[in-house]
Design a protein around this motif. Structure first.
Motif, PDB file in Angstrom:
ATOM      1  N   THR A   1       0.859  -1.193   0.000  1.00  0.00           N
ATOM      2  CA  THR A   1       0.000   0.000   0.000  1.00  0.00           C
ATOM      3  C   THR A   1       0.887   1.231   0.000  1.00  0.00           C
ATOM      4  O   THR A   1       1.815   1.317   0.807  1.00  0.00           O
ATOM      5  CB  THR A   1      -0.916   0.023   1.249  1.00  0.00           C
ATOM      6  OG1 THR A   1      -1.561  -1.242   1.373  1.00  0.00           O
ATOM      7  CG2 THR A   1      -1.966   1.114   1.133  1.00  0.00           C
ATOM      8  N   LYS A   2       0.608   2.152  -0.929  1.00  0.00           N
ATOM      9  CA  LYS A   2       1.455   3.355  -1.038  1.00  0.00           C
ATOM     10  C   LYS A   2       0.682   4.614  -0.655  1.00  0.00           C
ATOM     11  O   LYS A   2      -0.528   4.713  -0.907  1.00  0.00           O
ATOM     12  CB  LYS A   2       1.940   3.492  -2.472  1.00  0.00           C
ATOM     13  CG  LYS A   2       2.955   2.451  -2.881  1.00  0.00           C
ATOM     14  CD  LYS A   2       3.592   2.957  -4.155  1.00  0.00           C
ATOM     15  CE  LYS A   2       4.256   1.860  -4.923  1.00  0.00           C
ATOM     16  NZ  LYS A   2       4.584   2.305  -6.279  1.00  0.00           N
ATOM     17  N   TYR A   3       1.416   5.576  -0.117  1.00  0.00           N
ATOM     18  CA  TYR A   3       0.849   6.853   0.300  1.00  0.00           C
ATOM     19  C   TYR A   3       1.695   7.959  -0.318  1.00  0.00           C
ATOM     20  O   TYR A   3       2.894   8.051  -0.013  1.00  0.00           O
ATOM     21  CB  TYR A   3       0.894   6.994   1.824  1.00  0.00           C
ATOM     22  CG  TYR A   3       0.269   5.815   2.527  1.00  0.00           C
ATOM     23  CD1 TYR A   3      -1.064   5.841   2.930  1.00  0.00           C
ATOM     24  CD2 TYR A   3       1.022   4.655   2.774  1.00  0.00           C
ATOM     25  CE1 TYR A   3      -1.636   4.749   3.563  1.00  0.00           C
ATOM     26  CE2 TYR A   3       0.450   3.556   3.402  1.00  0.00           C
ATOM     27  CZ  TYR A   3      -0.875   3.611   3.789  1.00  0.00           C
ATOM     28  OH  TYR A   3      -1.434   2.532   4.407  1.00  0.00           O
ATOM     29  N   LYS A   4       1.059   8.778  -1.178  1.00  0.00           N
ATOM     30  CA  LYS A   4       1.821   9.873  -1.815  1.00  0.00           C
ATOM     31  C   LYS A   4       1.709  11.112  -0.919  1.00  0.00           C
ATOM     32  O   LYS A   4       0.892  12.014  -1.183  1.00  0.00           O
ATOM     33  CB  LYS A   4       1.259  10.133  -3.215  1.00  0.00           C
ATOM     34  CG  LYS A   4       2.141  11.028  -4.034  1.00  0.00           C
ATOM     35  CD  LYS A   4       1.585  11.229  -5.419  1.00  0.00           C
ATOM     36  CE  LYS A   4       2.334  12.360  -6.089  1.00  0.00           C
ATOM     37  NZ  LYS A   4       1.606  12.970  -7.141  1.00  0.00           N
ATOM     38  N   GLN A   5       2.480  11.133   0.113  1.00  0.00           N
ATOM     39  CA  GLN A   5       2.439  12.246   1.070  1.00  0.00           C
ATOM     40  C   GLN A   5       3.717  12.226   1.912  1.00  0.00           C
ATOM     41  O   GLN A   5       4.373  11.190   2.010  1.00  0.00           O
ATOM     42  CB  GLN A   5       1.226  12.111   1.991  1.00  0.00           C
ATOM     43  CG  GLN A   5       1.203  10.813   2.761  1.00  0.00           C
ATOM     44  CD  GLN A   5      -0.056  10.638   3.602  1.00  0.00           C
ATOM     45  OE1 GLN A   5       0.003  10.667   4.803  1.00  0.00           O
ATOM     46  NE2 GLN A   5      -1.179  10.450   2.951  1.00  0.00           N
ATOM     47  N   PRO A   6       4.052  13.353   2.528  1.00  0.00           N
ATOM     48  CA  PRO A   6       5.233  13.341   3.396  1.00  0.00           C
ATOM     49  C   PRO A   6       4.945  12.575   4.684  1.00  0.00           C
ATOM     50  O   PRO A   6       3.791  12.543   5.132  1.00  0.00           O
ATOM     51  CB  PRO A   6       5.472  14.825   3.695  1.00  0.00           C
ATOM     52  CG  PRO A   6       4.210  15.523   3.356  1.00  0.00           C
ATOM     53  CD  PRO A   6       3.449  14.687   2.396  1.00  0.00           C
ATOM     54  N   ILE A   7       5.953  12.023   5.262  1.00  0.00           N
ATOM     55  CA  ILE A   7       5.782  11.221   6.482  1.00  0.00           C
ATOM     56  C   ILE A   7       5.177  12.064   7.610  1.00  0.00           C
ATOM     57  O   ILE A   7       4.431  11.558   8.441  1.00  0.00           O
ATOM     58  CB  ILE A   7       7.124  10.568   6.925  1.00  0.00           C
ATOM     59  CG1 ILE A   7       6.890   9.552   8.037  1.00  0.00           C
ATOM     60  CG2 ILE A   7       8.175  11.584   7.328  1.00  0.00           C
ATOM     61  CD1 ILE A   7       5.970   8.423   7.698  1.00  0.00           C
ATOM     62  N   GLN A   8       5.473  13.358   7.601  1.00  0.00           N
ATOM     63  CA  GLN A   8       4.951  14.235   8.659  1.00  0.00           C
ATOM     64  C   GLN A   8       3.429  14.266   8.664  1.00  0.00           C
ATOM     65  O   GLN A   8       2.819  14.599   9.670  1.00  0.00           O
ATOM     66  CB  GLN A   8       5.478  15.673   8.479  1.00  0.00           C
ATOM     67  CG  GLN A   8       6.990  15.797   8.620  1.00  0.00           C
ATOM     68  CD  GLN A   8       7.723  15.688   7.292  1.00  0.00           C
ATOM     69  OE1 GLN A   8       7.315  14.929   6.396  1.00  0.00           O
ATOM     70  NE2 GLN A   8       8.816  16.404   7.153  1.00  0.00           N
ATOM     71  N   ARG A   9       2.796  13.933   7.508  1.00  0.00           N
ATOM     72  CA  ARG A   9       1.335  13.984   7.443  1.00  0.00           C
ATOM     73  C   ARG A   9       0.702  12.594   7.512  1.00  0.00           C
ATOM     74  O   ARG A   9      -0.524  12.444   7.463  1.00  0.00           O
ATOM     75  CB  ARG A   9       0.888  14.684   6.153  1.00  0.00           C
ATOM     76  CG  ARG A   9       0.927  16.191   6.314  1.00  0.00           C
ATOM     77  CD  ARG A   9      -0.072  16.876   5.415  1.00  0.00           C
ATOM     78  NE  ARG A   9       0.575  17.310   4.189  1.00  0.00           N
ATOM     79  CZ  ARG A   9       0.190  16.963   2.972  1.00  0.00           C
ATOM     80  NH1 ARG A   9      -0.834  16.190   2.780  1.00  0.00           N
ATOM     81  NH2 ARG A   9       0.854  17.408   1.928  1.00  0.00           N
ATOM     82  N   PHE A  10       1.535  11.568   7.584  1.00  0.00           N
ATOM     83  CA  PHE A  10       1.041  10.191   7.546  1.00  0.00           C
ATOM     84  C   PHE A  10       0.382   9.832   8.877  1.00  0.00           C
ATOM     85  O   PHE A  10       0.954  10.037   9.938  1.00  0.00           O
ATOM     86  CB  PHE A  10       2.212   9.250   7.257  1.00  0.00           C
ATOM     87  CG  PHE A  10       1.851   7.796   7.239  1.00  0.00           C
ATOM     88  CD1 PHE A  10       1.051   7.278   6.225  1.00  0.00           C
ATOM     89  CD2 PHE A  10       2.301   6.947   8.229  1.00  0.00           C
ATOM     90  CE1 PHE A  10       0.721   5.933   6.204  1.00  0.00           C
ATOM     91  CE2 PHE A  10       1.980   5.591   8.212  1.00  0.00           C
ATOM     92  CZ  PHE A  10       1.193   5.089   7.194  1.00  0.00           C
ATOM     93  N   LYS A  11      -0.832   9.282   8.790  1.00  0.00           N
ATOM     94  CA  LYS A  11      -1.548   8.881  10.012  1.00  0.00           C
ATOM     95  C   LYS A  11      -1.662   7.357  10.031  1.00  0.00           C
ATOM     96  O   LYS A  11      -2.290   6.771   9.149  1.00  0.00           O
ATOM     97  CB  LYS A  11      -2.968   9.471  10.030  1.00  0.00           C
ATOM     98  CG  LYS A  11      -3.020  10.987   9.991  1.00  0.00           C
ATOM     99  CD  LYS A  11      -3.141  11.576  11.385  1.00  0.00           C
ATOM    100  CE  LYS A  11      -3.120  13.085  11.371  1.00  0.00           C
ATOM    101  NZ  LYS A  11      -1.813  13.703  11.149  1.00  0.00           N
ATOM    102  N   ALA A  12      -1.074   6.749  11.047  1.00  0.00           N
ATOM    103  CA  ALA A  12      -1.154   5.280  11.151  1.00  0.00           C
ATOM    104  C   ALA A  12      -1.947   4.919  12.393  1.00  0.00           C
ATOM    105  O   ALA A  12      -2.031   5.701  13.337  1.00  0.00           O
ATOM    106  CB  ALA A  12       0.247   4.708  11.266  1.00  0.00           C
ATOM    107  N   LEU A  13      -2.488   3.712  12.374  1.00  0.00           N
ATOM    108  CA  LEU A  13      -3.159   3.217  13.582  1.00  0.00           C
ATOM    109  C   LEU A  13      -2.100   2.990  14.650  1.00  0.00           C
ATOM    110  O   LEU A  13      -0.967   2.598  14.333  1.00  0.00           O
ATOM    111  CB  LEU A  13      -3.856   1.879  13.288  1.00  0.00           C
ATOM    112  CG  LEU A  13      -5.049   1.934  12.342  1.00  0.00           C
ATOM    113  CD1 LEU A  13      -5.492   0.523  11.996  1.00  0.00           C
ATOM    114  CD2 LEU A  13      -6.182   2.733  12.976  1.00  0.00           C
ATOM    115  N   PRO A  14      -2.425   3.202  15.919  1.00  0.00           N
ATOM    116  CA  PRO A  14      -1.436   2.952  16.970  1.00  0.00           C
ATOM    117  C   PRO A  14      -1.058   1.476  17.018  1.00  0.00           C
ATOM    118  O   PRO A  14      -1.899   0.606  16.786  1.00  0.00           O
ATOM    119  CB  PRO A  14      -2.153   3.371  18.269  1.00  0.00           C
ATOM    120  CG  PRO A  14      -3.470   3.919  17.885  1.00  0.00           C
ATOM    121  CD  PRO A  14      -3.701   3.718  16.421  1.00  0.00           C
TER     122      PRO A  14
END
Ligand SMILES: C[S@@+](CC[C@H](N)C(=O)[O-])C[C@H]1O[C@@H](n2cnc3c(N)ncnc32)[C@H](O)[C@@H]1O
Length: 225
Positions: free
Chosen positions: A134-147
């Motif tokens: 799964t890819k996310y085209k965004q900076p890591i600073q904006r990435f939201k992951a489940l805890p």
């Protein structure tokens, strides 16, 4: 993005050079060698001592080399891998086609190849039942992951002197929170301030020998209670 230059590293595998940042995507001593040393040997092989289903987050997908190395290791050893990758600046298809990884790594007998991991820059790519990407085209600073979602983080951003905003205490806190207890983060970086930022976020630090050309690397661990 600046015009990236194709470079042959000392183990024969390619890397890219960004003249604007004056940064290579991998070690010039060997791109594949570096990826194997830091992410597979010190990261994946450590995590799979305890489990065969692994969730990985890569910070900086770039050429996809670490993803390929992980996929091959998974096929060889029968792992089930859920791979997530963050990349705000995906590389062009034209440039990706010039890279020699598929030829150097043995993908021939496998149902998936280098082109497939690059078919989309965002969302899920179907690579068979054992490997989910799964890819996310965004900076890591904006990435939201489940805890407590990931077992392993490959932290492969450009160096702290070039991109200081990625190596901060707050980004490492994000990484700490998205890792499971006992989870680990591996990176080529061994800088004192970076390690202090990791500690501030809650990690314990292990100093490991680096790949050729680099004295040390870092493995950061989330303690089990
Ligand atoms: C050292 S390169 C490594 C790339 C990749 N792991 C590889 O093997 O090709 C760093 C990567 O981080 C990406 N990057 C830049 N800013 C980023 C950010 N804010 N968050 C995540 N990745 C970023 C760059 O575009 C680049 O692809």
């Amino acid at each position: 993005m600046a015009q990236l230059e194709l470079i042959v590293t000392e183990d024969g595998s390619h890397t890219l050079y960004n003249p604007e940042l004056k940064e290579h995507y991998h070690s010039t001593h060997g791109a594949i060698q570096e990826g194997m040393h830091i992410f597979i040997n010190a990261g994946l092989r450590e995590v799979v001592k305890k489990k065969k289903q692994v969730r990985i987050l890569e910070v900086g997908f770039g050429t996809g080399l670490n993803c390929m190395l992980t996929m091959l290791e998974g096929w060889r050893t029968g792992l089930e891998i859920d791979y997530h990758a963050v990349e705000p600046y995906p590389l062009s298809e034209k440039l990706l086609c010039t890279l020699n990884y598929a030829g150097l790594l043995d993908f021939q007998d496998n149902p998936c190849d280098f082109e497939m991991i690059h078919t989309e820059n965002e969302g899920e790519i179907d690579l068979g039942s054992e490997f989910k990407l799964t890819k996310y085209k965004q900076p890591i600073q904006r990435f939201k992951a489940l805890p407590a979602f990931f077992d392993l983080v490959y932290f492969d951003a450009f160096a702290p002197n070039v991109q200081p905003s990625i190596w901060t205490g707050s980004v490492f806190k994000q990484m700490y929170d998205c890792l499971t207890p006992g989870g680990i983060l591996v990176t080529y970086c061994a800088q004192g301030q970076v390690r202090r930022n990791m500690k501030e976020a809650g990690f314990s630090i292990e100093k490991l020998p680096g790949p050729p050309g680099k004295r040390e690397m870092t493995r950061a661990i989330v303690h089990t209670n």
